[in-house]
Design an enzyme around this catalytic site. Structure first.
Site, short mmCIF file in Angstrom:
data_model
loop_
_atom_site.label_atom_id
_atom_site.label_comp_id
_atom_site.label_asym_id
_atom_site.label_seq_id
_atom_site.Cartn_x
_atom_site.Cartn_y
_atom_site.Cartn_z
N SER A 32 0.82 -1.20 0.00
CA SER A 32 0.00 0.00 0.00
C SER A 32 0.86 1.26 0.00
CB SER A 32 -0.91 0.00 1.23
OG SER A 32 -1.55 1.25 1.33
N HIS B 15 -1.25 -1.04 -4.25
CA HIS B 15 -2.53 -0.65 -3.68
C HIS B 15 -2.50 0.86 -3.39
CE1 HIS B 15 -6.21 -1.39 -1.32
NE2 HIS B 15 -5.73 -0.52 -0.45
N ASP C 273 -4.60 4.14 -1.84
CA ASP C 273 -5.69 4.55 -0.95
C ASP C 273 -6.06 6.02 -1.16
OD1 ASP C 273 -6.06 2.19 0.78
OD2 ASP C 273 -3.96 2.54 1.26
N MET D 143 -8.57 9.05 -0.06
CA MET D 143 -9.47 9.41 1.06
C MET D 143 -9.99 10.83 0.86
SD MET D 143 -7.09 8.11 4.18
CE MET D 143 -6.19 6.57 4.07
N HIS E 166 -8.22 1.93 -4.15
CA HIS E 166 -9.18 1.78 -3.05
C HIS E 166 -9.73 3.16 -2.71
CE1 HIS E 166 -9.64 0.72 1.54
NE2 HIS E 166 -10.81 0.90 0.94
N MET F 202 -11.80 5.48 -0.59
CA MET F 202 -12.48 5.68 0.70
C MET F 202 -13.14 7.04 0.66
SD MET F 202 -9.54 4.06 3.09
CE MET F 202 -8.39 4.08 1.75
N MET G 166 -12.10 -5.04 5.01
CA MET G 166 -11.24 -4.18 5.84
C MET G 166 -11.01 -4.89 7.17
SD MET G 166 -10.46 -1.66 3.96
CE MET G 166 -9.37 -1.00 5.22
N ASP H 157 -7.37 -5.93 3.77
CA ASP H 157 -6.63 -4.67 3.87
C ASP H 157 -6.63 -4.18 5.32
OD1 ASP H 157 -5.44 -2.23 3.39
OD2 ASP H 157 -7.16 -1.38 2.31
#
Ligand code: DX5
Ligand code: ZN
Length: 216
Positions: A8, A33, A35, A37, A66, A68, A137, A175
């Protein structure tokens, strides 16, 4: 099939991203990966598309994005423009999840649905045949370096039963808080893809750590 490993980006050294991306390219990892947000769906903000454009240029591994964020479908074109392999949206963030999954697939990406720790696997019963990835998660999303929630292992077993029982094709990804110990329990329970942030990037030898996580 051996499990896949997706380090990640959140735990990478942003002061020297180039060096970390070179490590990723040299390593035996399968995906990177990423992330994203928004400070609304989760209580944190990570990085946005202007930064990720550079990451996508430097990284030769497939990108596993991913999101979020609320209303993730709004950013479908931006994720596609990165050349992402897969786009993971949260079950909790999509009012019309079925439509979003179809849109991701129509855009030529693999569709992933992510569940927060408090969302039961059973919520996927009516969409499991449509999705390419289910990501569980194992921490509350928003931060790297948190402690693994042990109940996730039981959720993986339940999801494995659901997928195999239906003859569905979805990969199971986990994850949060994944390391050698928790990773081993997850692989034994039937996980296909391990995401690992701090376990990889904070290891004395990240490439060796990736190799270990791929051979649990
Ligand atoms: C958490 C992110 C994770 C995070 C994992 O919200 O979705 O991908 O980077 O970090 P570790 O492996 O350190 O728990
Ligand atoms: Zn993530």
């Amino acid at each position: 099939m051996k499990n896949l490993v997706a380090p990640s980006l959140l735990s990478a050294n942003f002061g020297d991203l180039k060096a970390d991306m070179e490590m990723i390219n040299r390593s035996s990892c399968d995906w990177l990966h990423i992330d994203i947000m928004d400070g609304v769906f989760v209580p944190n903000i990570s990085f946005g598309f202007p930064v990720l454009k550079h990451v996508a240029r430097l990284c030769r591994k497939p990108l596993d994005v991913h999101l979020m964020i609320v209303q993730p479908e709004k950013f479908l074109n931006e994720v596609k423009a990165l050349g992402a392999r897969s786009m993971n949206v949260h079950f909790e963030a999509c009012t019309h999840l079925h439509r979003v999954v179809q849109q991701i697939k129509e855009a030529g990406m693999k569709a992933g649905v992510t569940l927060n720790p408090a969302t039961p696997v059973a919520m996927l019963a009516d969409i499991i045949d449509e999705v390419d990835i289910v990501m569980l998660m194992s921490v509350n999303p928003g931060f790297g370096g948190q402690q693994f929630i042990p109940h996730t292992v039981e959720k993986v077993r339940e999801l494995r039963r659901m997928i195999d029982g239906r003859g569905a094709k979805a990969l199971i990804e986990v994850d949060g808080g994944v390391n050698r110990q928790t990773g081993k329990m997850l692989v034994d329970a039937g996980v296909d893809v391990l995401v690992a942030g701090s376990a990889v990037f904070h290891a004395p030898d990240p490439e060796e750590e990736i190799r270990i996580l791929k051979n649990l």
